[in-house]
Design a protein around this motif. Structure first.
Motif, PDB file in Angstrom:
ATOM      1  N   GLU A 168     -13.369  -1.064   4.696  1.00 20.17           N
ATOM      2  CA  GLU A 168     -13.037  -1.223   3.280  1.00 20.17           C
ATOM      3  C   GLU A 168     -13.422   0.008   2.465  1.00 20.17           C
ATOM      4  O   GLU A 168     -12.748   0.353   1.506  1.00 20.17           O
ATOM      5  CB  GLU A 168     -13.720  -2.457   2.711  1.00 20.17           C
ATOM      6  N   SER A 201     -10.619   2.572   1.983  1.00 18.26           N
ATOM      7  CA  SER A 201      -9.376   2.177   1.346  1.00 18.26           C
ATOM      8  C   SER A 201      -9.548   1.966  -0.155  1.00 18.26           C
ATOM      9  O   SER A 201     -10.667   1.900  -0.660  1.00 18.26           O
ATOM     10  CB  SER A 201      -8.862   0.889   1.989  1.00 18.26           C
ATOM     11  N   PRO A 202      -8.422   1.826  -0.853  1.00 21.26           N
ATOM     12  CA  PRO A 202      -8.494   1.606  -2.297  1.00 21.26           C
ATOM     13  C   PRO A 202      -8.876   0.184  -2.678  1.00 21.26           C
ATOM     14  O   PRO A 202      -9.001  -0.130  -3.842  1.00 21.26           O
ATOM     15  CB  PRO A 202      -7.073   1.926  -2.764  1.00 21.26           C
ATOM     16  N   ALA A 261       0.649   7.313   0.699  1.00 17.80           N
ATOM     17  CA  ALA A 261      -0.512   8.214   0.653  1.00 17.80           C
ATOM     18  C   ALA A 261      -1.807   7.464   0.966  1.00 17.80           C
ATOM     19  O   ALA A 261      -2.667   7.959   1.695  1.00 17.80           O
ATOM     20  CB  ALA A 261      -0.607   8.885  -0.709  1.00 17.80           C
ATOM     21  N   GLU A 262      -1.947   6.257   0.420  1.00 15.65           N
ATOM     22  CA  GLU A 262      -3.142   5.458   0.690  1.00 15.65           C
ATOM     23  C   GLU A 262      -3.162   5.017   2.152  1.00 15.65           C
ATOM     24  O   GLU A 262      -4.212   5.005   2.790  1.00 15.65           O
ATOM     25  CB  GLU A 262      -3.187   4.238  -0.221  1.00 15.65           C
ATOM     26  N   TRP A 263      -2.009   4.642   2.685  1.00 15.41           N
ATOM     27  CA  TRP A 263      -1.916   4.220   4.073  1.00 15.41           C
ATOM     28  C   TRP A 263      -2.291   5.368   4.993  1.00 15.41           C
ATOM     29  O   TRP A 263      -3.041   5.190   5.948  1.00 15.41           O
ATOM     30  CB  TRP A 263      -0.513   3.695   4.367  1.00 15.41           C
ATOM     31  N   SER A 264      -1.802   6.565   4.718  1.00 17.18           N
ATOM     32  CA  SER A 264      -2.117   7.733   5.543  1.00 17.18           C
ATOM     33  C   SER A 264      -3.606   8.023   5.536  1.00 17.18           C
ATOM     34  O   SER A 264      -4.204   8.326   6.569  1.00 17.18           O
ATOM     35  CB  SER A 264      -1.335   8.956   5.058  1.00 17.18           C
ATOM     36  N   ALA A 265      -4.227   7.929   4.361  1.00 16.90           N
ATOM     37  CA  ALA A 265      -5.668   8.174   4.257  1.00 16.90           C
ATOM     38  C   ALA A 265      -6.455   7.109   5.023  1.00 16.90           C
ATOM     39  O   ALA A 265      -7.435   7.429   5.703  1.00 16.90           O
ATOM     40  CB  ALA A 265      -6.088   8.189   2.790  1.00 16.90           C
ATOM     41  N   LEU A 266      -6.031   5.867   4.925  1.00 15.12           N
ATOM     42  CA  LEU A 266      -6.708   4.793   5.649  1.00 15.12           C
ATOM     43  C   LEU A 266      -6.580   5.000   7.157  1.00 15.12           C
ATOM     44  O   LEU A 266      -7.552   4.863   7.893  1.00 15.12           O
ATOM     45  CB  LEU A 266      -6.133   3.429   5.262  1.00 15.12           C
ATOM     46  N   MET A 305       0.859  -1.169   0.000  1.00 18.12           N
ATOM     47  CA  MET A 305       0.000   0.000   0.000  1.00 18.12           C
ATOM     48  C   MET A 305       0.905   1.231   0.000  1.00 18.12           C
ATOM     49  O   MET A 305       1.721   1.385   0.902  1.00 18.12           O
ATOM     50  CB  MET A 305      -0.905  -0.034   1.239  1.00 18.12           C
TER      51      MET A 305
END
Length: 89
Positions: free
Chosen positions: A53, A56-57, A4-9, A1
């Protein structure tokens, strides 16, 4: 991941945990590392999976062997281990 995606999650999960599921002992986020300092596997409880879920992407899959793996608790209270039947480290 990607980071950026991890931070948003993480941000979205924190909001879910503190506002929507506050007090739910089964609301937890666990991580299993591959030992290389990289994020390997995240575990979320099934009864809250859809809500998490949605933050997340994607790329989530069932984990039928969750009780046989070694998890670290990222977010949740200490009762989550027992509530979900997971072995504590």
């Amino acid at each position: 991941m990607p980071l950026a995606e991890w931070s948003a999650l993480q941000a979205g999960y924190e909001q879910l945990f503190t506002t929507v599921f506050h007090g739910d002992q089964g609301m937890a986020l666990f991580i299993e590392s591959n030992g290389l300092g990289e994020l390997d596997t995240l575990l979320i409880p099934g009864h809250n999976a859809a809500a998490v879920e949605a933050l997340s992407p994607g790329g989530w899959a069932d984990c039928p062997d969750a009780t046989d793996r070694h998890w670290a608790l990222l977010v949740g209270n200490g009762d989550a281990w027992d509530t979900l039947g997971l072995p504590q480290p």
